[in-house]
Motif scaffolding. Sequence first.
Motif, PDB file in Angstrom:
ATOM      1  N   TYR A 124      11.765  -1.833  -4.157  1.00 32.13           N
ATOM      2  CA  TYR A 124      10.979  -0.600  -4.003  1.00 32.13           C
ATOM      3  C   TYR A 124      11.177   0.018  -2.616  1.00 32.13           C
ATOM      4  N   ASP A 125      11.221  -0.832  -1.603  1.00 31.34           N
ATOM      5  CA  ASP A 125      11.388  -0.350  -0.222  1.00 31.34           C
ATOM      6  C   ASP A 125      12.731   0.357  -0.052  1.00 31.34           C
ATOM      7  N   ASN A 126      13.793  -0.238  -0.598  1.00 28.17           N
ATOM      8  CA  ASN A 126      15.124   0.370  -0.498  1.00 28.17           C
ATOM      9  C   ASN A 126      15.213   1.689  -1.251  1.00 28.17           C
ATOM     10  N   LEU A 127      14.408   1.821  -2.316  1.00 28.65           N
ATOM     11  CA  LEU A 127      14.416   3.050  -3.110  1.00 28.65           C
ATOM     12  C   LEU A 127      13.458   4.104  -2.552  1.00 28.65           C
ATOM     13  N   THR A 163       5.451   2.122  -4.440  1.00 27.22           N
ATOM     14  CA  THR A 163       4.953   0.924  -5.130  1.00 27.22           C
ATOM     15  C   THR A 163       5.202  -0.306  -4.264  1.00 27.22           C
ATOM     16  N   ALA A 164       6.097  -0.158  -3.287  1.00 25.80           N
ATOM     17  CA  ALA A 164       6.373  -1.248  -2.339  1.00 25.80           C
ATOM     18  C   ALA A 164       5.100  -1.709  -1.637  1.00 25.80           C
ATOM     19  N   GLU A 165       4.180  -0.767  -1.383  1.00 31.07           N
ATOM     20  CA  GLU A 165       2.938  -1.141  -0.687  1.00 31.07           C
ATOM     21  C   GLU A 165       2.095  -2.090  -1.535  1.00 31.07           C
ATOM     22  N   ARG A 166       2.112  -1.871  -2.845  1.00 36.63           N
ATOM     23  CA  ARG A 166       1.367  -2.769  -3.735  1.00 36.63           C
ATOM     24  C   ARG A 166       1.999  -4.170  -3.724  1.00 36.63           C
ATOM     25  N   ALA A 167       3.337  -4.226  -3.755  1.00 38.45           N
ATOM     26  CA  ALA A 167       4.026  -5.515  -3.693  1.00 38.45           C
ATOM     27  C   ALA A 167       3.719  -6.227  -2.379  1.00 38.45           C
ATOM     28  N   LEU A 168       3.693  -5.456  -1.288  1.00 41.39           N
ATOM     29  CA  LEU A 168       3.374  -6.019   0.025  1.00 41.39           C
ATOM     30  C   LEU A 168       1.947  -6.555   0.053  1.00 41.39           C
ATOM     31  N   LYS A 169       1.026  -5.825  -0.564  1.00 38.64           N
ATOM     32  CA  LYS A 169      -0.365  -6.286  -0.633  1.00 38.64           C
ATOM     33  C   LYS A 169      -0.451  -7.649  -1.310  1.00 38.64           C
ATOM     34  N   TYR A 170       0.313  -7.827  -2.398  1.00 39.39           N
ATOM     35  CA  TYR A 170       0.295  -9.101  -3.113  1.00 39.39           C
ATOM     36  C   TYR A 170       0.964 -10.210  -2.291  1.00 39.39           C
ATOM     37  N   MET A 171       1.973  -9.842  -1.497  1.00 38.84           N
ATOM     38  CA  MET A 171       2.588 -10.818  -0.592  1.00 38.84           C
ATOM     39  C   MET A 171       1.550 -11.332   0.411  1.00 38.84           C
ATOM     40  N   LEU A 172       0.755 -10.413   0.953  1.00 41.62           N
ATOM     41  CA  LEU A 172      -0.297 -10.789   1.901  1.00 41.62           C
ATOM     42  C   LEU A 172      -1.358 -11.650   1.214  1.00 41.62           C
ATOM     43  N   GLY A 204       7.131  -4.297  12.907  1.00 44.94           N
ATOM     44  CA  GLY A 204       8.250  -3.352  12.879  1.00 44.94           C
ATOM     45  C   GLY A 204       8.051  -2.202  11.914  1.00 44.94           C
ATOM     46  N   GLU A 205       9.112  -1.891  11.147  1.00 52.02           N
ATOM     47  CA  GLU A 205       9.087  -0.741  10.236  1.00 52.02           C
ATOM     48  C   GLU A 205       8.088  -0.924   9.098  1.00 52.02           C
ATOM     49  N   VAL A 206       7.873  -2.176   8.702  1.00 51.73           N
ATOM     50  CA  VAL A 206       6.928  -2.440   7.612  1.00 51.73           C
ATOM     51  C   VAL A 206       5.539  -1.939   7.997  1.00 51.73           C
ATOM     52  N   GLU A 207       5.126  -2.227   9.225  1.00 52.80           N
ATOM     53  CA  GLU A 207       3.811  -1.793   9.706  1.00 52.80           C
ATOM     54  C   GLU A 207       3.722  -0.270   9.779  1.00 52.80           C
ATOM     55  N   LEU A 208       4.837   0.365  10.182  1.00 56.38           N
ATOM     56  CA  LEU A 208       4.848   1.827  10.310  1.00 56.38           C
ATOM     57  C   LEU A 208       4.819   2.514   8.950  1.00 56.38           C
ATOM     58  N   ASN A 209       5.550   1.945   7.992  1.00 58.98           N
ATOM     59  CA  ASN A 209       5.696   2.589   6.681  1.00 58.98           C
ATOM     60  C   ASN A 209       4.562   2.276   5.708  1.00 58.98           C
ATOM     61  N   TYR A 210       3.937   1.102   5.879  1.00 56.06           N
ATOM     62  CA  TYR A 210       2.937   0.672   4.897  1.00 56.06           C
ATOM     63  C   TYR A 210       1.646   0.260   5.609  1.00 56.06           C
ATOM     64  N   GLU A 258      13.155  -1.095 -12.908  1.00 57.34           N
ATOM     65  CA  GLU A 258      12.716  -1.957 -14.013  1.00 57.34           C
ATOM     66  C   GLU A 258      12.786  -3.426 -13.610  1.00 57.34           C
ATOM     67  N   GLN A 259      13.835  -3.785 -12.847  1.00 53.27           N
ATOM     68  CA  GLN A 259      13.930  -5.155 -12.352  1.00 53.27           C
ATOM     69  C   GLN A 259      12.773  -5.460 -11.407  1.00 53.27           C
ATOM     70  N   ALA A 260      12.426  -4.489 -10.579  1.00 58.98           N
ATOM     71  CA  ALA A 260      11.291  -4.666  -9.669  1.00 58.98           C
ATOM     72  C   ALA A 260       9.990  -4.841 -10.442  1.00 58.98           C
ATOM     73  N   GLU A 261       9.858  -4.108 -11.548  1.00 67.30           N
ATOM     74  CA  GLU A 261       8.650  -4.218 -12.382  1.00 67.30           C
ATOM     75  C   GLU A 261       8.553  -5.605 -13.010  1.00 67.30           C
ATOM     76  N   ILE A 262       9.708  -6.144 -13.444  1.00 66.83           N
ATOM     77  CA  ILE A 262       9.732  -7.501 -14.007  1.00 66.83           C
ATOM     78  C   ILE A 262       9.338  -8.516 -12.940  1.00 66.83           C
ATOM     79  N   ASP A 263       9.888  -8.355 -11.731  1.00 69.16           N
ATOM     80  CA  ASP A 263       9.556  -9.265 -10.625  1.00 69.16           C
ATOM     81  C   ASP A 263       8.074  -9.191 -10.275  1.00 69.16           C
ATOM     82  N   MET A 264       7.547  -7.977 -10.249  1.00 68.19           N
ATOM     83  CA  MET A 264       6.129  -7.778  -9.914  1.00 68.19           C
ATOM     84  C   MET A 264       5.236  -8.472 -10.944  1.00 68.19           C
TER      85      MET A 264
END
Length: 386
Positions: free
Chosen positions: A201-204, A208-217, A235-241, A168-174
């Motif tokens: 999201y990544d730690n959990l 949905t982390a991929e959507r947050a990453l898209k907005y970061m980009l 690194g791991e971000v590229e491998l996972n998302y 829920e905190q992640a949703e508020i941040d998003m």
Amino acid sequence: MNTEMEQEESRLLELSSSLMIERRDEDLRKLVPEARKIASSLSRIKGAKLIKALVENYLLIDSRSDFAVGILVDCIQWATEEERTFLRKSLEVRLMLLYYERKEYTEALNLGANLIIQLKKINDSELLVRVYLLESKCYLGLDNLEKSRTALNLAKVTAYSIYIPPTEQAEIDMHSGILSTVDSKDFKTAFSYFYEAFDIYDNLGDMTAERALKYMLLCKIMLKQNQDIPRLMSGEVELNYNGPETACMIDISKAITSSSLNQFMKTVSEYSEVLEQDPVVLLHLEKLQENMMEQNLIKILKPYSRVQVQYVADKIDLPVLQVERRLSKMILDKKLSGILDQENGVIILFSRSTWSRTDTLWELGNQILEQLHPILNKQTHILNNI
């Protein structure tokens, strides 16, 4: 008797999960009334768990039809008759979310207004946070940015006083990040919010982390900090998302870095299905495209003092009328120094010094006219009285 009811509860939960997996929405819909009868004989906690589980399973396969709304409305009515206040409020919040997902913002806001009053009375801050957040999203959907910002602030203030789940905190941040990009165009602040959401999201292990990453980009692109994108995607971000959402933003960044409008348009066309599903990115694509077009036009025009508009349109591979309109706007916005000779279909470009002198003469002429205006008015008045 209790053991019998518990066995029935387990059977219904297992059956509803199977029907959901098999996407048998009609059979699952018929199961809900049976579940309500069983829930009446269970404790309030177990009964609520059963009803919410069946409702969620149904909504996973059908959240668009009127049947989805009907199931929730019927369950809310049942909970009211059974005097199950907390279950009723929980289902009403879920109905509000369903209205939001269906873009029925007015219905969602009407339901939310009543919910806020009732939730304050029973001091249910956890549900209140969700309602305020949904209210903010609905107002954003209606382009009422001021009310969206107010509702989001109320959600944050309420959340500070209680524990809320990380998701829920992640949703508020998003949502805070999205509102920052739309409202104030503050992409630096938005990036910080998206980063916080991505981290949670990544730690959990939530995709949905991929959507947050898209907005970061997207923020990095809008801030013209394309050089930071390879570092973000290492690194791991590229491998996972490495799905289409992030690939799209990476390709758009490459097109902008190389100042290639053709590559930009090709990327937009290639990922059209992904882009059309995201109103946040779509909102900024038009601005990105305008910037790309202007950069390309300036690059084409740079060697010339006079050039055919048709030639420019051929070089940029766009219709003449579209190019002409853009050139006209760039001249008005003083991004280009020149004039359009529409009769001959050419653009005449001035040197910086010529434009500076022309601009100065224009301002001087305006000042002279302003000084003459009261004198001319006085003379006109005298002549009228003769």
